[in-house]
Scaffold this motif. Sequence first.
Motif, short mmCIF file in Angstrom:
data_model
loop_
_atom_site.label_atom_id
_atom_site.label_comp_id
_atom_site.label_asym_id
_atom_site.label_seq_id
_atom_site.Cartn_x
_atom_site.Cartn_y
_atom_site.Cartn_z
N ALA A 163 45.22 43.33 25.79
CA ALA A 163 45.46 44.49 26.68
C ALA A 163 46.60 44.18 27.66
CB ALA A 163 44.18 44.84 27.42
N GLY A 164 46.61 42.95 28.20
CA GLY A 164 47.66 42.56 29.15
C GLY A 164 49.03 42.60 28.48
N GLU A 165 49.06 42.15 27.24
CA GLU A 165 50.32 42.16 26.48
C GLU A 165 50.80 43.59 26.28
OE1 GLU A 165 49.14 39.77 23.24
OE2 GLU A 165 51.18 39.40 22.54
N CYS A 166 49.86 44.50 26.03
CA CYS A 166 50.19 45.90 25.83
C CYS A 166 50.79 46.48 27.12
CB CYS A 166 48.95 46.68 25.39
SG CYS A 166 49.30 48.39 24.99
N PHE A 167 50.19 46.14 28.26
CA PHE A 167 50.76 46.56 29.55
C PHE A 167 52.19 46.00 29.68
CE2 PHE A 167 46.43 47.41 31.39
CZ PHE A 167 46.72 48.61 32.00
N ASP A 168 52.33 44.71 29.38
CA ASP A 168 53.64 44.06 29.59
C ASP A 168 54.71 44.62 28.66
OD1 ASP A 168 52.53 42.45 31.55
OD2 ASP A 168 52.08 40.81 30.18
N GLY A 276 43.54 38.66 34.36
CA GLY A 276 44.56 39.37 35.13
C GLY A 276 44.43 40.88 35.12
N VAL A 277 44.10 41.45 33.96
CA VAL A 277 44.00 42.92 33.86
C VAL A 277 42.81 43.45 34.67
CG1 VAL A 277 43.86 44.88 32.24
CG2 VAL A 277 45.18 42.86 31.61
N SER A 278 41.85 42.58 34.98
CA SER A 278 40.71 43.06 35.79
C SER A 278 41.12 43.32 37.23
CB SER A 278 39.51 42.11 35.71
OG SER A 278 39.79 40.89 36.32
N ALA A 279 42.38 43.00 37.58
CA ALA A 279 42.92 43.39 38.90
C ALA A 279 43.31 44.86 38.90
CB ALA A 279 44.15 42.53 39.23
N ASN A 280 43.32 45.49 37.74
CA ASN A 280 43.76 46.89 37.62
C ASN A 280 42.75 47.83 38.31
OD1 ASN A 280 43.73 49.61 35.95
ND2 ASN A 280 45.75 48.72 35.78
N GLU A 281 43.25 48.55 39.31
CA GLU A 281 42.38 49.41 40.12
C GLU A 281 41.68 50.48 39.28
OE1 GLU A 281 41.56 48.88 43.08
OE2 GLU A 281 43.19 47.82 44.10
N ARG A 282 42.42 51.06 38.35
CA ARG A 282 41.85 52.13 37.52
C ARG A 282 40.70 51.59 36.67
NH1 ARG A 282 40.26 57.03 37.24
NH2 ARG A 282 40.74 58.17 35.34
N LEU A 283 40.91 50.39 36.08
CA LEU A 283 39.85 49.77 35.27
C LEU A 283 38.62 49.47 36.13
CD1 LEU A 283 38.88 48.42 32.59
CD2 LEU A 283 39.98 46.32 33.37
N ARG A 284 38.85 48.94 37.32
CA ARG A 284 37.74 48.58 38.22
C ARG A 284 36.94 49.83 38.62
NH1 ARG A 284 39.23 43.26 40.59
NH2 ARG A 284 38.17 43.65 42.57
N GLU A 285 37.71 50.88 38.94
CA GLU A 285 37.06 52.12 39.38
C GLU A 285 36.27 52.78 38.25
OE1 GLU A 285 40.06 54.93 41.18
OE2 GLU A 285 39.57 56.04 39.36
N ARG A 286 36.87 52.86 37.07
CA ARG A 286 36.18 53.47 35.93
C ARG A 286 34.97 52.64 35.53
NH1 ARG A 286 39.31 56.12 32.05
NH2 ARG A 286 37.43 56.07 30.80
N ASN A 301 29.68 43.32 38.01
CA ASN A 301 30.56 42.59 38.94
C ASN A 301 32.01 42.76 38.56
OD1 ASN A 301 28.36 41.37 40.22
ND2 ASN A 301 28.37 39.67 38.76
N VAL A 302 32.86 42.87 39.56
CA VAL A 302 34.30 42.70 39.33
C VAL A 302 34.74 41.57 40.26
CG1 VAL A 302 34.88 45.03 38.52
CG2 VAL A 302 34.86 44.58 40.96
N PRO A 303 35.50 40.60 39.78
CA PRO A 303 35.84 39.46 40.63
C PRO A 303 36.67 39.92 41.84
CG PRO A 303 36.58 39.11 38.36
CD PRO A 303 36.14 40.52 38.46
N PRO A 304 36.57 39.18 42.97
CA PRO A 304 37.46 39.50 44.09
C PRO A 304 38.90 39.54 43.58
CG PRO A 304 35.91 37.76 44.69
CD PRO A 304 35.74 38.00 43.22
N PHE A 305 39.65 40.52 44.07
CA PHE A 305 40.99 40.79 43.58
C PHE A 305 41.86 39.52 43.43
CE2 PHE A 305 45.32 42.40 44.16
CZ PHE A 305 45.33 43.39 43.18
N GLU A 306 41.84 38.67 44.46
CA GLU A 306 42.76 37.50 44.45
C GLU A 306 42.39 36.45 43.40
OE1 GLU A 306 40.58 38.32 46.86
OE2 GLU A 306 40.20 36.64 48.22
N TYR A 307 41.19 36.56 42.82
CA TYR A 307 40.80 35.58 41.80
C TYR A 307 40.85 36.14 40.38
CZ TYR A 307 39.19 33.30 46.04
OH TYR A 307 39.14 32.76 47.30
N CYS A 308 41.48 37.32 40.21
CA CYS A 308 41.59 37.90 38.86
C CYS A 308 42.72 37.24 38.07
CB CYS A 308 41.86 39.40 38.96
SG CYS A 308 40.45 40.33 39.56
N THR A 309 43.90 37.18 38.67
CA THR A 309 45.03 36.55 37.97
C THR A 309 44.89 35.02 38.11
OG1 THR A 309 46.29 36.98 39.97
CG2 THR A 309 46.66 38.47 38.13
#
Length: 342
Positions: A163-168, A276-286, A301-309
């Motif tokens: 998924a991250g590669e697709c974003f990139d 890294g992609v779990s830092a995505n706000e839309r993914l976290r919200e959905r 759970n979603v990890p604290p933002f700073e520990y996603c990447t």
Amino acid sequence: MRILGIETSCDETSAAVAESDGRSFEVRSNVVSSQIKIHAKYGGVVPEVAARKHVEAILPVVEKALGPGGAEKIDAVAVASGPGLITSLLVGNEVAKILSWFWKKPLARINHIEAHIYANWFLNKKINFPALCLVVSGGHTELILMRGHGKHEVIGETRDDAAGECFDKTAKILGLGYPGGPAIAAVAARFKIEDLRFKIELPRPMIDTKDFDFSFSGLKTAVLYAARDLSNKYKMEEIVPAMAYEVQEAIVDVLIYKTIKAAKKYNVKTVMLAGGVSANERLRERFSGVMEKELPGVDWNVPPFEYCTDNAAMVAAAGYFHAIKKDFTPWQKLKVDPNWEL
Ligand code: KG4
Ligand code: ZN
């Protein structure tokens, strides 16, 4: 117990000190030296350049993470030994070896994907097993069933691009730069669906398959063709935000749908995100919305933002769980494995 974590799998040089008493985690330091600006010029990570930059950065980063006198209080060293870029991994692993030998402290060899999952432990919530984790990083998209610490089963994974590669790659097609995930997310957040003047229909690859696998390479190609067709009639300033919004929706739709389906099938007690992609706000919200609606009795759970990447605190957290089981590797036997599968 205090663990020094070291992370050099890709393009972040990181060292961290994390402490646990078995009940909660405290991150004492988490120093991340990012090479993003250097690689952005090339549109992606250049392995040779990454390794050289790790060599320059690693000792100052470790020194800063330890702080004055910090070395005396370290109980163990944990290092990410794969998967990742071999020459990058070697830098962190050689330093970890030297510190383990010099301090006479045990060494834990950590899988980078496992480390991403342990970023969830910084929430300091009790995590009940069996747990399901959607790991979405630059190179991996996996659904991992965890029956306990160290007991992982990959129940689904991508058959091509992550998924991250697709974003990139999509960001590259749309001229949004590197890394693509945050760039797409930022443009998509400013887009209003009411302003859309044309139709975009992107596929939701493999959403209806019975397994828990993914495929994202076709989505990237769909963006390429759709943008090309639309550019005959509309300006790129109009196409790019709409396309960024739609591709993010398509990726998030597939990730959420399959994760929920797997959580139901395996009757898990906890569902988590990582990478890294779990830092995505839309993914976290959905994710939070769908979990509350469809699996109300299940923890999420979603990890604290700073520990996603990529960061070394997550390596230290995983290291703690190896250390309490005395799962150590003598420095003489420490080896990197660029293709290490969990
Ligand atoms: O876990 P990570 O930092 O490194 C790897 O282990 O690969 O993940 C990097 C990936 C990249 O593909 C990057 O574009 C993506 O995570 N990423 C995001 C966001 N932040 C980072 N993707 C979507 N939205 C974001 N906010
Ligand atoms: Zn990573």
